[in-house]
Design an enzyme around this catalytic site. Structure first.
Site, PDB file in Angstrom:
ATOM      1  N   ASP A   1      -9.687  17.381 -23.924  1.00 56.47           N
ATOM      2  CA  ASP A   1      -9.343  18.022 -22.665  1.00 56.47           C
ATOM      3  C   ASP A   1     -10.466  17.901 -21.637  1.00 56.47           C
ATOM      4  OD1 ASP A   1      -6.799  18.754 -23.187  1.00 56.47           O
ATOM      5  OD2 ASP A   1      -7.238  20.825 -23.718  1.00 56.47           O
TER       6      ASP A   1
ATOM      7  N   LYS B   1      -6.553  17.531 -17.091  1.00 56.13           N
ATOM      8  CA  LYS B   1      -6.243  17.418 -15.674  1.00 56.13           C
ATOM      9  C   LYS B   1      -7.452  16.824 -14.974  1.00 56.13           C
ATOM     10  CE  LYS B   1      -3.836  20.975 -14.022  1.00 56.13           C
ATOM     11  NZ  LYS B   1      -3.551  22.241 -13.373  1.00 56.13           N
TER      12      LYS B   1
ATOM     13  N   MET C   1      -9.427  31.290 -15.540  1.00 53.89           N
ATOM     14  CA  MET C   1      -8.572  30.585 -14.562  1.00 53.89           C
ATOM     15  C   MET C   1      -8.164  31.487 -13.403  1.00 53.89           C
ATOM     16  SD  MET C   1      -6.154  28.482 -17.257  1.00 53.89           S
ATOM     17  CE  MET C   1      -5.996  29.773 -18.467  1.00 53.89           C
TER      18      MET C   1
END
Ligand code: SAH
Length: 275
Positions: free
Chosen positions: A51, A73, A188
């Site tokens: 990741d 991402k 987050m």
């Protein structure tokens, strides 16, 4: 490192069986926070599916023959769909590979490790879970913030700042959280901190409550913003704080004034709680 490598490839560690998947936490960033099980997995895996928040130094410890597949991402591009990642893990395992799924922090803390493990179960793939140090505990420790402290924090609440749709979690019972949870550790949450702080202030929390925002925790570029619940949203904008960051809301955040150990500056107060 070579002595550690010897340990991690030694017989006392569980064998990484071909055709199985290990879901492994890489910790918050500092390579020294990797577990020996994780190091052993890196040395043994045929393929590493990793990741965004996994440090390059950690990936450098992988077996040089292992294939490395990025599944995070990057640069604002849409992340691979979770279902696609799970299918990929299953396909690699069915190919007879030793598949290391490497995630930042702990795989079961806001890391979708549970979802991937459930997919493996449904597919009949053998797996192992290797916990990692989660950013919300280890990252705070690097900022000199104990996530619990006997006199002030009887519980800790981990919250995510956004759900799958990117919105603040609609199911959170903010009045209950504000009343019953003395320490909040937010993952987050940079984008929605204004809304979150508003919920807490609107439900009785004090604007003076200490808040720490720990950016790039445990890494050389770590930064810590010391602020309050009333100011945190504006301060994050003013300092142009970018993810990844952990936000700690609670009296324990003030312990940093005494316990900050990374800067080498020494304590600013001997006991911030005594005032
Ligand atoms: N499984 C991870 C969390 C993944 S969610 C864990 O257990 O730590 C991603 C969020 O984790 C980021 O948005 C940030 O809030 C937090 N995070 C992960 N690594 C971090 C770091 N080094 N510094 C600060 N926050 C971090």
């Amino acid at each position: 490192m070579s002595a550690l490598s010897d340990i991690a490839s030694g017989a006392e560690f569980p064998a990484f069986q071909p055709g199985s998947v290990w879901l492994v936490g890489a910790g918050p960033g500092d390579p020294g926070l990797l577990t020996l099980h994780a190091l052993h997995a890196l040395k043994s895996a045929d393929v590493v599916v990793y990741d965004a928040l996994v440090s390059p130094q950690i990936l450098a410890w992988a077996n040089p023959a292992a294939e490395q597949i990025y599944a995070g991402k990057r640069g604002g591009k849409p992340s691979p769909k979770q279902g696609d990642i799970s299918l990929r893990l299953i396909a690699l395992a069915r190919d007879g590979k030793r598949v290391l799924r490497l995630k930042g922090g702990d795989p079961f803390v806001f890391g979708r490790g549970g979802e991937e493990a459930l997919a493996l179960v449904a597919a009949g793939i053998r797996f192992r879970i290797v916990p990692g140090i989660t950013a919300g505990i280890g990252g705070l420790a690097y900022a000199g913030i104990p996530v619990t402290h006997r006199d002030i924090t009887h519980s800790v609440t981990f919250l995510t700042g956004h759900d799958q749709s990117g919105a603040t979690p609609s199911q959170i019972d903010w009045p209950a959280i504000a009343r019953a949870c003395p320490v909040l550790v937010l993952y987050m949450a940079i984008k929605h901190i204004g809304e979150i702080a508003g919920h807490l202030l609107g439900n009785g929390r004090s604007a003076d409550e200490p808040v720490a925002v720990v950016v790039n925790a445990t890494l050389p570029e770590m930064q810590v913003l010391e602020t309050t619940l009333g100011r945190v949203a504006d301060d994050i904008v003013a300092h142009d704080i970018q993810p990844p960051a952990i936000i700690c809301i609670g009296q324990n955040a003030s312990l940093r004034l005494a316990l900050e150990w990374q800067s080498g500056n020494g304590p600013r107060k001997l006991n911030p709680l005594a005032e």
